[in-house]
Design a protein around this motif. Structure first.
Motif, PDB file in Angstrom:
ATOM      1  N   GLU A 167       0.824  -1.212   0.000  1.00  0.00           N
ATOM      2  CA  GLU A 167       0.000   0.000   0.000  1.00  0.00           C
ATOM      3  C   GLU A 167       0.859   1.263   0.000  1.00  0.00           C
ATOM      4  O   GLU A 167       0.601   2.192  -0.771  1.00  0.00           O
ATOM      5  N   ALA A 168       1.881   1.296   0.844  1.00  0.00           N
ATOM      6  CA  ALA A 168       2.746   2.478   0.923  1.00  0.00           C
ATOM      7  C   ALA A 168       3.481   2.718  -0.389  1.00  0.00           C
ATOM      8  O   ALA A 168       3.576   3.856  -0.866  1.00  0.00           O
ATOM      9  N   MET A 169       3.997   1.644  -0.988  1.00  0.00           N
ATOM     10  CA  MET A 169       4.718   1.805  -2.246  1.00  0.00           C
ATOM     11  C   MET A 169       3.770   2.188  -3.376  1.00  0.00           C
ATOM     12  O   MET A 169       4.145   2.956  -4.269  1.00  0.00           O
ATOM     13  N   ASP A 170       2.548   1.683  -3.324  1.00  0.00           N
ATOM     14  CA  ASP A 170       1.543   2.046  -4.319  1.00  0.00           C
ATOM     15  C   ASP A 170       1.261   3.542  -4.276  1.00  0.00           C
ATOM     16  O   ASP A 170       1.054   4.173  -5.313  1.00  0.00           O
ATOM     17  N   GLU A 171       1.276   4.123  -3.081  1.00  0.00           N
ATOM     18  CA  GLU A 171       1.063   5.568  -2.946  1.00  0.00           C
ATOM     19  C   GLU A 171       2.160   6.360  -3.646  1.00  0.00           C
ATOM     20  O   GLU A 171       1.944   7.495  -4.058  1.00  0.00           O
ATOM     21  N   LEU A 172       3.340   5.743  -3.805  1.00  0.00           N
ATOM     22  CA  LEU A 172       4.456   6.386  -4.505  1.00  0.00           C
ATOM     23  C   LEU A 172       4.483   6.028  -5.990  1.00  0.00           C
ATOM     24  O   LEU A 172       5.376   6.442  -6.713  1.00  0.00           O
ATOM     25  N   GLY A 173       3.517   5.204  -6.400  1.00  0.00           N
ATOM     26  CA  GLY A 173       3.459   4.800  -7.803  1.00  0.00           C
ATOM     27  C   GLY A 173       4.385   3.652  -8.141  1.00  0.00           C
ATOM     28  O   GLY A 173       4.734   3.448  -9.304  1.00  0.00           O
ATOM     29  N   ILE A 174       4.793   2.880  -7.127  1.00  0.00           N
ATOM     30  CA  ILE A 174       5.695   1.752  -7.329  1.00  0.00           C
ATOM     31  C   ILE A 174       4.964   0.474  -6.934  1.00  0.00           C
ATOM     32  O   ILE A 174       4.512   0.334  -5.805  1.00  0.00           O
ATOM     33  N   ASP A 175       4.873  -0.472  -7.868  1.00  0.00           N
ATOM     34  CA  ASP A 175       4.135  -1.711  -7.627  1.00  0.00           C
ATOM     35  C   ASP A 175       5.060  -2.820  -7.136  1.00  0.00           C
ATOM     36  O   ASP A 175       5.967  -3.235  -7.863  1.00  0.00           O
ATOM     37  N   VAL A 176       4.866  -3.279  -5.912  1.00  0.00           N
ATOM     38  CA  VAL A 176       5.630  -4.405  -5.378  1.00  0.00           C
ATOM     39  C   VAL A 176       4.697  -5.579  -5.060  1.00  0.00           C
ATOM     40  O   VAL A 176       5.096  -6.540  -4.416  1.00  0.00           O
ATOM     41  N   SER A 177       3.477  -5.511  -5.536  1.00  0.00           N
ATOM     42  CA  SER A 177       2.476  -6.516  -5.203  1.00  0.00           C
ATOM     43  C   SER A 177       2.814  -7.918  -5.715  1.00  0.00           C
ATOM     44  O   SER A 177       2.396  -8.905  -5.145  1.00  0.00           O
ATOM     45  N   GLY A 178       3.594  -8.017  -6.755  1.00  0.00           N
ATOM     46  CA  GLY A 178       3.931  -9.316  -7.319  1.00  0.00           C
ATOM     47  C   GLY A 178       5.217  -9.912  -6.796  1.00  0.00           C
ATOM     48  O   GLY A 178       5.611 -10.997  -7.204  1.00  0.00           O
ATOM     49  N   ARG A 179       5.869  -9.236  -5.894  1.00  0.00           N
ATOM     50  CA  ARG A 179       7.146  -9.729  -5.377  1.00  0.00           C
ATOM     51  C   ARG A 179       6.935 -10.816  -4.327  1.00  0.00           C
ATOM     52  O   ARG A 179       5.998 -10.775  -3.548  1.00  0.00           O
ATOM     53  N   ILE A 180       7.843 -11.757  -4.322  1.00  0.00           N
ATOM     54  CA  ILE A 180       7.788 -12.884  -3.385  1.00  0.00           C
ATOM     55  C   ILE A 180       9.081 -12.876  -2.561  1.00  0.00           C
ATOM     56  O   ILE A 180      10.175 -12.886  -3.125  1.00  0.00           O
ATOM     57  N   PRO A 181       8.953 -12.858  -1.228  1.00  0.00           N
ATOM     58  CA  PRO A 181      10.155 -12.891  -0.380  1.00  0.00           C
ATOM     59  C   PRO A 181      11.021 -14.108  -0.685  1.00  0.00           C
ATOM     60  O   PRO A 181      10.533 -15.201  -0.947  1.00  0.00           O
ATOM     61  N   GLN A 182      12.332 -13.877  -0.653  1.00  0.00           N
ATOM     62  CA  GLN A 182      13.298 -14.936  -0.952  1.00  0.00           C
ATOM     63  C   GLN A 182      14.271 -15.079   0.189  1.00  0.00           C
ATOM     64  O   GLN A 182      14.647 -14.153   0.798  1.00  0.00           O
TER      65      GLN A 182
END
Length: 64
Positions: free
Chosen positions: A49-64
């Motif tokens: 949500e926070a990154m989306d507010e900056l226009g950056i999409d991290v929704s598809g990332r998977i922790p490694q």
């Protein structure tokens, strides 16, 4: 080209945000990865949500 590694425990919060912000600022000139010593199942929803507010999409990332 520089290669940067951001590391934290779960790779679901700070390291994901750091990687995304670095990549955004680098504009393709440098590469970044993120990792965790005990990866979580998903990136924290608050981070998405926070990154989306900056226009950056991290929704598809998977922790490694």
């Amino acid at each position: 080209m520089a290669n940067v590694l951001f590391v934290c425990l779960q790779n679901a919060g700070r390291s994901q945000m750091s990687r995304a912000l670095f990549e955004h600022a680098a504009g393709g000139r440098h590469r970044a990865r993120s990792a965790g010593t005990t990866p979580a199942e998903r990136v924290h929803p608050e981070v998405v949500e926070a990154m989306d507010e900056l226009g950056i999409d991290v929704s598809g990332r998977i922790p490694q």
